[in-house]
Design a protein around this motif. Sequence first.
Motif, mmCIF file in Angstrom:
data_model
loop_
_atom_site.group_PDB
_atom_site.id
_atom_site.type_symbol
_atom_site.label_atom_id
_atom_site.label_comp_id
_atom_site.label_asym_id
_atom_site.label_seq_id
_atom_site.Cartn_x
_atom_site.Cartn_y
_atom_site.Cartn_z
ATOM 1 N N SER A 14 -3.358 -0.719 -6.323
ATOM 2 C CA SER A 14 -2.244 -0.222 -5.948
ATOM 3 C C SER A 14 -2.038 0.533 -4.886
ATOM 4 N N LEU A 15 -3.143 1.215 -4.299
ATOM 5 C CA LEU A 15 -3.060 2.042 -3.136
ATOM 6 C C LEU A 15 -3.054 1.267 -1.764
ATOM 7 N N ILE A 16 -3.702 0.053 -1.935
ATOM 8 C CA ILE A 16 -3.814 -0.771 -0.957
ATOM 9 C C ILE A 16 -2.519 -1.365 -0.576
ATOM 10 N N ALA A 17 -1.818 -1.690 -1.624
ATOM 11 C CA ALA A 17 -0.327 -2.276 -1.424
ATOM 12 C C ALA A 17 0.519 -1.216 -0.911
ATOM 13 N N VAL A 18 0.514 0.166 -1.256
ATOM 14 C CA VAL A 18 1.229 1.038 -0.857
ATOM 15 C C VAL A 18 0.921 1.312 0.815
ATOM 16 N N LEU A 19 -0.316 1.288 0.885
ATOM 17 C CA LEU A 19 -0.606 1.640 2.373
ATOM 18 C C LEU A 19 -0.227 0.304 3.457
ATOM 19 N N ILE A 20 -0.417 -0.864 2.797
ATOM 20 C CA ILE A 20 0.111 -2.161 3.701
ATOM 21 C C ILE A 20 1.714 -1.924 3.566
ATOM 22 N N GLY A 21 2.398 -1.535 2.715
ATOM 23 C CA GLY A 21 3.694 -1.126 2.863
ATOM 24 C C GLY A 21 4.154 -0.528 3.930
ATOM 25 N N ILE A 22 3.364 0.650 3.898
ATOM 26 C CA ILE A 22 3.784 1.839 4.983
ATOM 27 C C ILE A 22 3.365 1.230 6.384
ATOM 28 N N ALA A 23 2.191 0.520 6.463
ATOM 29 C CA ALA A 23 1.813 0.219 7.848
ATOM 30 C C ALA A 23 2.925 -0.947 8.272
ATOM 31 N N GLY A 24 3.304 -1.735 7.267
ATOM 32 C CA GLY A 24 4.250 -2.862 7.790
ATOM 33 C C GLY A 24 5.732 -2.569 7.881
ATOM 34 N N LYS A 25 5.884 -1.129 7.611
ATOM 35 C CA LYS A 25 7.375 -0.825 7.693
ATOM 36 C C LYS A 25 8.021 -1.350 6.693
ATOM 37 N N ALA A 26 7.714 -1.434 5.193
ATOM 38 C CA ALA A 26 8.605 -1.866 4.288
ATOM 39 C C ALA A 26 9.573 -1.106 3.835
ATOM 40 N N ASP A 27 10.642 -1.743 2.968
ATOM 41 C CA ASP A 27 11.512 -0.899 2.448
ATOM 42 C C ASP A 27 10.937 0.434 1.552
ATOM 43 N N GLU A 28 11.591 1.479 2.115
ATOM 44 C CA GLU A 28 10.743 2.769 1.403
ATOM 45 C C GLU A 28 11.129 2.812 0.161
ATOM 46 N N LYS A 29 12.040 2.120 -0.551
ATOM 47 C CA LYS A 29 12.144 2.147 -1.950
ATOM 48 C C LYS A 29 11.246 1.184 -2.614
ATOM 49 N N LEU A 30 10.689 0.023 -2.067
ATOM 50 C CA LEU A 30 9.723 -0.527 -2.627
ATOM 51 C C LEU A 30 8.383 -0.014 -2.452
ATOM 52 N N ILE A 31 8.106 0.919 -1.642
ATOM 53 C CA ILE A 31 6.932 1.448 -1.545
ATOM 54 C C ILE A 31 6.748 2.777 -2.485
ATOM 55 N N ARG A 32 7.973 3.581 -2.640
ATOM 56 C CA ARG A 32 7.875 4.458 -3.427
ATOM 57 C C ARG A 32 8.111 4.474 -4.935
ATOM 58 N N GLN A 33 8.639 3.077 -5.326
ATOM 59 C CA GLN A 33 9.010 2.996 -6.544
ATOM 60 C C GLN A 33 7.805 2.019 -7.052
ATOM 61 N N GLY A 34 6.795 1.620 -6.299
ATOM 62 C CA GLY A 34 5.585 0.986 -6.779
ATOM 63 C C GLY A 34 6.011 -0.620 -6.859
ATOM 64 N N LEU A 35 6.927 -1.209 -6.547
ATOM 65 C CA LEU A 35 7.384 -2.439 -6.542
ATOM 66 C C LEU A 35 6.666 -3.316 -5.716
ATOM 67 N N LEU A 36 5.781 -2.818 -4.779
ATOM 68 C CA LEU A 36 4.973 -3.767 -4.111
ATOM 69 C C LEU A 36 3.499 -3.771 -4.471
ATOM 70 N N SER A 37 3.265 -2.919 -5.737
ATOM 71 C CA SER A 37 1.959 -2.765 -6.159
ATOM 72 C C SER A 37 1.616 -3.394 -7.351
ATOM 73 N N PHE A 38 2.542 -3.871 -8.279
ATOM 74 C CA PHE A 38 2.233 -4.229 -9.567
ATOM 75 C C PHE A 38 1.218 -5.503 -9.750
ATOM 76 N N SER A 39 1.728 -6.602 -8.841
ATOM 77 C CA SER A 39 0.948 -7.728 -8.685
ATOM 78 C C SER A 39 -0.371 -7.623 -8.063
#
Length: 321
Positions: free
Chosen positions: A66-91
């Motif tokens: 989950s943490l890796i997904a969050v960090l990839i999201g931040i590094a890749g400048k993904a949608d803030e909501k996707l990152i904060r809500q955990g929507l990049l991490s569940f898969s």
Amino acid sequence: MNVSKQVTSMEDATVNNKMNWQQIFVASFKGISQVGFIENTITGILFLLAITIVSPLLAVVAWLSSLIAVLIGIAGKADEKLIRQGLLSFSPVLTGMALTLFLTGPYYWIIALLGAAVTTLFAAAMMHFMRNTDIPILTFPFIVVSWSTLLASYQFETIQLSSSLSPQNLSHFILTTEDSISWFQATLNGFGQVFFLKNFISATLVFIGLFFAGWQFGIFALIGNLFAMLTAFVLGGSRDLIQAGLYGFNAILTILAVAIVFKGANSRLSFIIGIIGACLSVPLTATITTLLVPYGLPTFTMPFVLCTWMLLGARKIFLRF
């Protein structure tokens, strides 16, 4: 209760490059809770505790995924909501856990975490491709990456498949329908199997985590689980699979998705459609399980994904559903 729909559009995205470590940790716990369609830090911690009881290593991999997904999201400048809500991490969480459970050898945990990273990228790509369909990607990225990695083990020496998975000849397959069933234990196993867990306390914590997010999550999940087990029993399904909760967890996810999370604004029959989806997941589970027997692959959440996609797609035509 805070429910976050798994988004399919990147419109109105906001970028945040300044999340502090506390916010990153919170997002990582929410990524675990999102396995149950829930954006709730406490639920995420309860789910993680349930995993820890069975295997501390598995819990560490789940959280790191989950943490890796969050960090990839931040590094890749993904949608803030996707990152904060955990929507990049569940898969990625499910991928990391699955590969940890079904691989062996000296590098399996590294492969599991790499799989979680790849799943993050695949999930982002699917969000882009499906952005105009208004259909969520669900756990499909987890399924594809996990199946692909397990199949690759037959061709790469570095990736070693666990002995718990082995191809079988369908002509030698035996259906066991005479054994007795402990319905209480089977019900709990259905909750635990959402995270590949077969443990009384862990399953109870998963149920509590769902109920903590909102009574509807707990009650609907229980109803979907029960209907799935009854459907499997009436159809003469394998008592071993019923007892292990392997017909229940896909039904739980299906009813939560159809009846609560992606409930149509004009839908008057969402609860009924959710129950129908839970029941339909049973023969679909049997079909996919049989299809994968010669390859030695787990069914994972594919029945849930196909049932949910079918019902949400049908809702676009049958507006009352």
